[in-house]
Scaffold this motif. Structure first.
Motif: not given
Lengths: 117, 117, 117, 117
Positions: B71-75
């Protein structure tokens, strides 16, 4: 088999709810619509039990704001989705119904057992 | 000119905050990452005052969950962005700093006046 | 001090872009609006450099769909926000301007140095 | 009655997918968790066919970043949800299973017909 069919239905609901609330609000225009369609199809296609998914965004509904673009609204999104759990399939869709983006089960069925000789 | 530069900075912040919170949570994998990069660039590129925008998603950080995706994470997100208001430009970026997706102003400048003969 | 002021402006932009794209699309009605206002204020208030934040959601704009609720749109949201970086402050806001949820810098200033006897 | 049960299951899936992707990414801390729980319950409670909904956010999982807060991740969220379509009920939940926020049907049943003398 009942349980697999129920889960196929449940999974279809999850995917429609997910894509709606993940992507609504995204800046969009007729020029960028196809890249957003591709990204939605590919991302939701990663989720478990998704067999097929087709997204269509309604370009005609993308009214320009004062800066020349629009924002993704639920009523712009058409989805056709098939989930598969074991041999159970659920075809569900989202489609504008008046002013509401209605999510519905289109049909459920069991895939024929493949003969294994 | 001070006001245009301030606005270029403000607009850069808006775009970084917007893209982060619009797209974090999107299902992603190394196979689908490039379609998501394209969709983010194109959608944020529609917003006012965006000159250039480059998105890179860190494939190596996309650990597979039990269903084989991430899942897309900010980092995972690197952004390089230039906003332009009049002749004022702001180059800003987002980049992982330890465990934090840090947003920073890289540099601001004024574009040279074009001679009009 | 210039740098602190620039960063205060940048941080204000980030917060406005963030809250917009995090919460647009949330089901809402006049009955639930105050709990959503509280959640937005408290969550964005956690982000770095936020001094004050006030959210108001326009109940009158919440038209009922066929199931009796509405969805959060950008034009329903008014925000007043103060960011602080060192002694630099930036007051920014978001407010409906025609059909567009406009984000603007209201004013920037430096807080007076506290005398330390 | 089968159709009502199928729809109750479908609607439960929609709500879980919706709340996940609407709220993941929201800044959160143990101090603000209860306001976010309330906002999620109230907003999803507006959606059609929701009978009951209970949200619990795992405070212990909210690790502080360099600015002292955390961000809502799927694995922090526990949901218990009952949808009702006619007399059909579906109890579904979301709960952390290892590193995955698993959504499941707990049980489906039909409510007893009320005698009308």
């Amino acid at each position: 088999m009942a349980d697999e069919q129920e889960q196929a239905i449940f999974e279809a609901g999850i995917k429609l709810g997910a894509l709606y609330h993940q992507f609504v609000g995204t800046p969009v225009s007729p020029v960028t619509a196809s890249s957003l369609e591709a990204a939605i199809e590919q991302s939701i296609g990663l989720q478990p039990y998704v067999g097929e998914i087709r997204i269509h965004l309604d370009r005609a509904a993308m009214e320009e704001n004062m800066f020349g673009y629009s924002e993704l609204k639920g009523t712009m999104i058409s989805v056709n989705l098939v989930t598969r759990v074991g041999r159970a399939c659920c075809h569900a869709r989202m489609e504008r119904k008046g002013d509401y983006p209605l999510m519905e089960i289109v049909d459920c069925h069991e895939e024929p057992k493949t003969a294994d000789y």
